[in-house]
Design a protein around this motif. Structure first.
Motif, mmCIF file in Angstrom:
data_model
loop_
_atom_site.group_PDB
_atom_site.id
_atom_site.type_symbol
_atom_site.label_atom_id
_atom_site.label_comp_id
_atom_site.label_asym_id
_atom_site.label_seq_id
_atom_site.Cartn_x
_atom_site.Cartn_y
_atom_site.Cartn_z
ATOM 1 N N THR A 16 0.804 -1.232 0.000
ATOM 2 C CA THR A 16 0.000 0.000 0.000
ATOM 3 C C THR A 16 0.834 1.277 0.000
ATOM 4 N N THR A 17 2.143 1.171 -0.119
ATOM 5 C CA THR A 17 2.986 2.368 -0.143
ATOM 6 C C THR A 17 2.975 2.976 -1.542
ATOM 7 N N CYS A 18 2.464 4.205 -1.644
ATOM 8 C CA CYS A 18 2.382 4.888 -2.940
ATOM 9 C C CYS A 18 3.782 5.071 -3.515
ATOM 10 N N THR A 19 3.914 4.844 -4.810
ATOM 11 C CA THR A 19 5.222 4.910 -5.460
ATOM 12 C C THR A 19 5.655 6.336 -5.776
ATOM 13 N N HIS A 20 4.820 7.324 -5.430
ATOM 14 C CA HIS A 20 5.200 8.715 -5.658
ATOM 15 C C HIS A 20 6.106 9.209 -4.537
ATOM 16 N N LEU A 21 5.519 9.440 -3.342
ATOM 17 C CA LEU A 21 6.328 9.923 -2.215
ATOM 18 C C LEU A 21 6.073 9.124 -0.941
ATOM 19 N N LYS A 22 5.676 7.841 -1.121
ATOM 20 C CA LYS A 22 5.644 6.866 -0.017
ATOM 21 C C LYS A 22 4.535 7.081 1.000
ATOM 22 N N CYS A 23 3.467 7.800 0.652
ATOM 23 C CA CYS A 23 2.285 7.797 1.506
ATOM 24 C C CYS A 23 1.609 6.425 1.408
ATOM 25 N N GLU A 24 0.653 6.173 2.294
ATOM 26 C CA GLU A 24 -0.061 4.897 2.284
ATOM 27 C C GLU A 24 -1.431 5.073 1.647
ATOM 28 N N VAL A 25 -1.723 4.266 0.620
ATOM 29 C CA VAL A 25 -2.985 4.374 -0.098
ATOM 30 C C VAL A 25 -4.124 3.759 0.707
ATOM 31 N N GLU A 26 -5.362 4.169 0.365
ATOM 32 C CA GLU A 26 -6.563 3.654 1.016
ATOM 33 C C GLU A 26 -7.501 3.086 -0.045
ATOM 34 N N TRP A 27 -8.369 2.158 0.375
ATOM 35 C CA TRP A 27 -9.286 1.500 -0.548
ATOM 36 C C TRP A 27 -10.459 2.420 -0.910
ATOM 37 N N ASN A 28 -10.767 2.496 -2.194
ATOM 38 C CA ASN A 28 -11.909 3.251 -2.714
ATOM 39 C C ASN A 28 -12.963 2.219 -3.124
ATOM 40 N N GLY B 292 -16.089 2.564 -3.946
ATOM 41 C CA GLY B 292 -16.996 2.924 -5.030
ATOM 42 C C GLY B 292 -16.423 2.636 -6.408
ATOM 43 N N GLU B 293 -15.089 2.698 -6.530
ATOM 44 C CA GLU B 293 -14.450 2.537 -7.838
ATOM 45 C C GLU B 293 -13.513 1.330 -7.883
ATOM 46 N N ARG B 294 -13.348 0.656 -6.733
ATOM 47 C CA ARG B 294 -12.469 -0.508 -6.626
ATOM 48 C C ARG B 294 -11.032 -0.128 -7.012
ATOM 49 N N THR B 295 -10.550 0.917 -6.365
ATOM 50 C CA THR B 295 -9.193 1.399 -6.604
ATOM 51 C C THR B 295 -8.499 1.665 -5.281
ATOM 52 N N TRP B 296 -7.166 1.802 -5.347
ATOM 53 C CA TRP B 296 -6.361 2.234 -4.205
ATOM 54 C C TRP B 296 -5.975 3.688 -4.441
ATOM 55 N N ASP B 297 -6.366 4.577 -3.509
ATOM 56 C CA ASP B 297 -6.196 6.021 -3.691
ATOM 57 C C ASP B 297 -5.249 6.594 -2.638
ATOM 58 N N SER C 226 -2.695 10.286 -6.228
ATOM 59 C CA SER C 226 -2.434 9.176 -7.145
ATOM 60 C C SER C 226 -3.467 8.082 -6.918
ATOM 61 N N ARG C 227 -3.840 7.407 -8.001
ATOM 62 C CA ARG C 227 -4.811 6.315 -7.894
ATOM 63 C C ARG C 227 -4.298 5.109 -8.670
ATOM 64 N N PHE C 228 -4.603 3.933 -8.119
ATOM 65 C CA PHE C 228 -4.134 2.676 -8.692
ATOM 66 C C PHE C 228 -5.306 1.697 -8.790
ATOM 67 N N SER C 229 -5.284 0.849 -9.819
ATOM 68 C CA SER C 229 -6.287 -0.211 -9.931
ATOM 69 C C SER C 229 -6.083 -1.222 -8.810
ATOM 70 N N TYR C 230 -7.032 -2.130 -8.640
ATOM 71 C CA TYR C 230 -6.879 -3.121 -7.570
ATOM 72 C C TYR C 230 -5.717 -4.075 -7.836
ATOM 73 N N THR C 231 -5.244 -4.092 -9.075
ATOM 74 C CA THR C 231 -4.047 -4.883 -9.373
ATOM 75 C C THR C 231 -2.764 -4.067 -9.222
ATOM 76 N N GLY C 232 -2.921 -2.743 -8.903
ATOM 77 C CA GLY C 232 -1.749 -1.912 -8.643
ATOM 78 C C GLY C 232 -1.311 -1.011 -9.774
#
Length: 514
Positions: A463-475, A477-482, A488-494
């Protein structure tokens, strides 16, 4: 009372009712005059304008063309951008505020002229735009905005009631605005541009610019190179920063849309409230029927309550105020807001006259994106543009930029610390996870995001965002990691959906869990 269910999956009405061409991915290195990264309204309109002048243009997009923010808009063509003009006069002065209005009104006129010139069938209609409030606290703000309209010469009226029967105490009308089907419009521009020589590659990810040569070079994820005279970043969030720190000068927000039918006739007009939570209403024609678009629920990306609850809030608003017959669509969109609410359009930096950018449209992309295309085209063709200075990305207005800069980046620091201190329990029993559900847990001591798809397949990401290492959370409604820090947003496959990140989340193999 009949209760209508929302659609199970997110689907934009615009994309569902459009015939979109498919384009190949770039599989070799090429040369062009202008390379445009981003296939939304800014990129396509700019390509149209440049190819009309016989400029060789190559347009690329990380996804299929028109799958991004432009494909998920509410498509209002208006210069009424919320309560903005009184604020612009206070912070920029009357002359600059006038230029902002002229740029937006000019963009609206450009769209109308282009539709007529190319004879585009895109459900274009004139309509008045209204900002309304049901709060005594906000009535004064509407009155100040009306005074700003009067100073700018905007045709308007303060009303105590509007054609749409909503609870309200005051409304500010901006006359003779418009709306349309954005993808029908842009596919026509794209078709004309292709005839003029435009080359398009989709599913082609730009990750860097090499400017150590005479001409700048777009470098793709696959290592292919596009050598250009000029490069335009029209990719929503700039894919290339070059120490300009755009991620510290903008913040990302999500908003939600329901497409519904009602038993009552839509009375006309486009509506948005002044207070929060945002409520926006307009309609469009759909096979002879009326599709009402109910939108709002703005919040910073990756923050706040579970995202499916935002759709439920819009549903409650719709059923409280209208006679719902069905819910046919639901979708969401992401937008970027700059420190002073005016988009960044122009040279990435003053020292990079052959690298240009357009970003920060604050949910008003139809007019801002069109204005941006005209400004960028003039800069490349070395034509004086009266709006270029107002939108210059390198500007910094002490008031309100300093205050907003501190506020935005304090929030980023807060989100980063919260993510790192997350006391998520050690390994969750993944057998308990239901299909189409996700959880954040610790696997081998590492914070991990786990989603189980409808075929019971697990997808596990770091769950560590590849931009500046924040931790993403589950969305949900859209089935994404935000990412709650920079959007930044990522699909459930990353895989990356929205920047500033340009690298996917690290994946974990479910078969190799300890």
């Amino acid at each position: 009372m009949v209760h209508f269910h929302l659609p199970e999956h997110s689907q934009s009405y615009w994309r569902d009712t459009s015939k979109l061409k498919e384009f190949p991915s770039l599989d070799t290195s090429i040369h062009t005059e202008v390379g445009i990264v981003g296939g939304g309204i800014t990129g396509i309109t700019t390509a149209y304008l440049l190819t009309k002048q016989n400029v060789k243009v190559t347009l690329i997009d990380a996804n299929p063309i028109l799958k991004g923010t432009t494909g998920h808009t509410t498509a209002k063509i208006t210069a009424q951008h919320g309560l903005i003009y009184d604020e612009l006069i206070q912070h920029f002065g009357l002359e600059q505020a006038t230029l902002y209005y002229k740029a937006m009104d000019g963009a609206k006129q450009f769209i109308e002229n282009t539709i007529k010139e190319l004879q585009i069938k895109c459900d274009y209609y004139h309509d008045d735009a209204f900002i309304y409030t049901n709060s005594d606290q906000w009535k004064n703000d509407l009155e100040k905005e009306k005074a700003a309209y009067d100073q700018l010469g905007i045709k308007s009226e303060l009303l105590e009631a509007t054609p749409l029967q909503l609870p309200m105490k005051l409304a500010l009308q901006m006359q003779n605005q418009a709306h349309f089907h954005p993808l029908k419009y842009l596919t026509a521009l794209l078709e004309k541009s292709l005839k003029n020589g435009l080359t398009v590659y989709e599913n082609t990810v730009a990750v860097d610019i090499d400017h150590n040569h005479t001409n700048p070079v777009i470098v793709t994820k696959e290592g292919h190179r596009i050598t250009c005279n000029h490069i335009i970043s029209a990719s929503h969030f700039p894919f290339y920063d070059r120490d300009s720190f755009y991620f510290t000068r903008m913040y990302a927000e999500r908003a939600y849309v329901l497409g519904m039918q009602a038993t009552q006739k839509y009375p006309g007009g486009m509506y948005i409230n002044a207070e929060s939570p945002t409520r926006s209403v307009r309609s469009t024609k759909w096979d002879g029927k009326e599709l009402w678009l109910i939108s709002g629920e703005n919040h910073k990306t990756g923050q706040g309550k579970p995202t499916h609850e935002h759709f439920k809030s819009l549903q409650a608003f719709a059923e409280e105020n209208f006679t719902v017959a069905s819910y046919d669509y639901r979708w969401s969109a992401q937008d970027l807001t700059t420190l002073d609410k005016v988009p960044y359009i122009g040279y990435l930096k003053k020292s990079t006259p052959n690298i240009l950018v357009a970003t920060g449209f604050r949910k008003w992309g139809m007019t801002n994106g069109t204005a941006a295309a005209n400004i960028l085209t003039d800069l490349i063709m070395q034509v004086t543009n009266e709006y270029a200075e107002l939108f210059e990305p390198s500007r910094f207005k002490a008031d309100p930029s300093i205050k907003k800069f501190i506020q935005t980046n304090t929030d980023v620091a807060k989100q980063m610390i919260q993510g790192k201190l997350d006391n998520t329990n050690n390994q969750f029993d993944l057998e308990q996870l239901k299909t189409d559900q996700a959880t954040v847990t610790r696997i081998n001591g590492k914070r991990s995001g786990v989603y189980k798809d409808i075929e019971n397949q697990l997808h596990i990401v770091d769950t560590t965002c590849t931009h500046l290492k924040c931790e993403v959370e589950w969305n949900s409604g859209e089935r994404t990691w935000d990412c709650p820090c920079h959007g930044s947003r990522f699909s459930y496959t990353g895989e990356v959906i929205n920047g500033p990140a340009n690298k996917p989340l690290k994946k974990m193999d479910p078969d190799k869990l300890n």
